[in-house]
Design an enzyme around this catalytic site. Structure first.
Site, mmCIF file in Angstrom:
data_model
loop_
_atom_site.group_PDB
_atom_site.id
_atom_site.type_symbol
_atom_site.label_atom_id
_atom_site.label_comp_id
_atom_site.label_asym_id
_atom_site.label_seq_id
_atom_site.Cartn_x
_atom_site.Cartn_y
_atom_site.Cartn_z
ATOM 1 N N GLU A 138 0.778 -1.253 0.000
ATOM 2 C CA GLU A 138 0.000 0.000 0.000
ATOM 3 C C GLU A 138 0.803 1.292 0.000
ATOM 4 O OE1 GLU A 138 -2.620 -0.317 3.372
ATOM 5 O OE2 GLU A 138 -3.717 -1.981 2.514
ATOM 6 N N GLU A 245 -6.444 -10.700 -0.777
ATOM 7 C CA GLU A 245 -7.287 -10.399 0.391
ATOM 8 C C GLU A 245 -8.753 -10.321 -0.009
ATOM 9 O OE1 GLU A 245 -5.783 -7.036 2.639
ATOM 10 O OE2 GLU A 245 -3.707 -7.527 2.173
HETATM 11 C C1 GLA Z 1 -5.059 -4.186 4.450
HETATM 12 C C2 GLA Z 1 -3.886 -5.032 4.922
HETATM 13 C C3 GLA Z 1 -4.354 -6.267 5.611
HETATM 14 C C4 GLA Z 1 -5.486 -5.988 6.575
HETATM 15 C C5 GLA Z 1 -6.591 -5.281 5.854
HETATM 16 C C6 GLA Z 1 -7.752 -4.982 6.764
HETATM 17 O O1 GLA Z 1 -5.648 -4.681 3.328
HETATM 18 O O2 GLA Z 1 -3.018 -5.402 3.881
HETATM 19 O O3 GLA Z 1 -3.265 -6.804 6.316
HETATM 20 O O4 GLA Z 1 -5.025 -5.206 7.638
HETATM 21 O O5 GLA Z 1 -6.083 -4.062 5.377
HETATM 22 O O6 GLA Z 1 -7.997 -5.984 7.665
#
Ligand code: GLA
Length: 336
Positions: A138, A245
């Site tokens: 990120e 994710e």
């Molecule tokens: C981001 C992070 C994850 C997690 C999510 C929310 O996507 O990469 O590790 O913390 O936020 O749970």
């Protein structure tokens, strides 16, 4: 219609074995509470929080591996692959890393020394267990023309910290696949920035092997065409792709309703259609995609409960609160 007793439930990861791995983010509680479900349906695991900097390295001379080790032990016991998450991030990173004892910011060299020592220790510890790391998480700015988001990393080291992290991770485990991971990855403006960053890393010879599309999506957005365009754009760099994710929230981004104790039939049906369409699309690109990891195992525990609305439940995954397969599960395993 009669219900079908004991309808045998295929293993989710086996249903996709010709396409990609199917993973879940887990934690020391879910490997117990949902251990059976996780062992059956997922063939790859990611630690939800336990391998983040703040969890592993709370003080310069202190590493706390107990929780992460529990997850690695579960993966070993059940023969699961593991992804590592995450080495460099602006969140969940201990303050001491960026500071001298008196609170002044550290120099770039000191930050890099500390980063090297962190990466060496963590990556080498799990070398036999973890085949891929989210090295940098990120760093792209969501809005505006700036490429990178403001962070302590950027403030102290300048943009070179990104390449540095990949180089250090590669030195620590030359066999590990190294990922750049981000959310809003299918938004065209952010997609183009992620592409620019990763392309420039490749042009500098930085060891980056893949793009992680976090895929925190909902039933309405992003549009399939935007997901498709993002996959194609990242794949055009010759990199491996993973969804890292995935979840499909039942609420639009700006939906603030908090009145539901369970999803309506209409919401469930919409989610089924959405999941079916998503997996059809992902399968089209299976030559580029190696793994699809859900951010959770079942709807009883998801980070989207209470986020972004306190007191609101969400049902973003393929298994319900009792760990039973939802309609969405059947739609993705029986896709044609
Ligand atoms: C981001 C992070 C994850 C997690 C999510 C929310 O996507 O990469 O590790 O913390 O936020 O749970």
């Amino acid at each position: 219609m009669d219900s079908i007793p004991n309808r045998s439930i295929p293993k989710l990861h086996e249903a996709f074995q010709a396409s990609f791995d199917i993973g879940a983010a887990v934690n020391p509680r879910t490997i117990i509470q949902a251990g059976e479900l996780i062992a059956k349906h997922y063939n790859s695991l990611t630690a939800e929080n336990e391998m983040k900097f703040v969890s592993l390295h709370p003080a310069e001379d202190t590493y706390t591996f107990e929780e992460a080790d529990k997850i690695v032990a579960f993966a070993r016991e059940h023969g699961k692959k593991m992804r590592g998450h995450t080495l460099v991030w602006h969140n969940q990173t201990s303050d001491w890393l960026f500071q001298e004892a008196d609170g002044r910011p550290v120099s770039r060299d000191k930050l890099y020394d500390r980063l090297k020592s962190h990466i060496d220790t963590v990556v080498k510890r799990y070398k036999e267990d973890i085949y891929a790391w989210d090295v940098v998480n990120e760093v792209i700015a969501d809005e505006g023309s700036e490429l990178l988001r403001p962070s302590k990393w950027l403030e102290i080291a300048g943009p070179g910290f990104i390449a540095k992290a990949f180089e250090l991770a590669h030195e620590a485990d030359p066999k590990a696949q190294l990922f750049y991971n981000d959310y809003n990855e299918s938004n065209p403006a952010k997609r183009d920035k992620i592409y620019r960053l990763v392309k420039s890393l490749l042009e500098q010879g930085v060891p980056v092997h893949g793009v992680g599309l976090q895929a925190h999506w909902n039933m309405y957005s992003p549009e399939l065409d935007d997901i498709r365009a993002a996959i194609e754009k990242y794949a055009s760099l010759g990199l491996r792709l993973q969804l890292t994710e995935l979840d499909v929230s039942m609420f639009r981004h700006d939906d603030r309703r908090t009145d539901l104790a369970s999803p309506t039939a209409e919401m469930l049906e919409l989610q089924e259609q959405r999941y079916e369409a998503l997996f059809k699309l992902l399968e089209e690109y299976r030559s580029h995609i190696d793994a699809v990891t859900f951010w959770g195992a079942a709807d009883d525990y998801t980070w989207l409960n209470d986020f972004p609305m306190r007191g609101r439940k969400n049902w973003p995954l393929l298994f319900d609160e009792k760990h039973e397969p939802k309609g969405s599960f059947w739609r993705v395993v029986q896709r044609s």
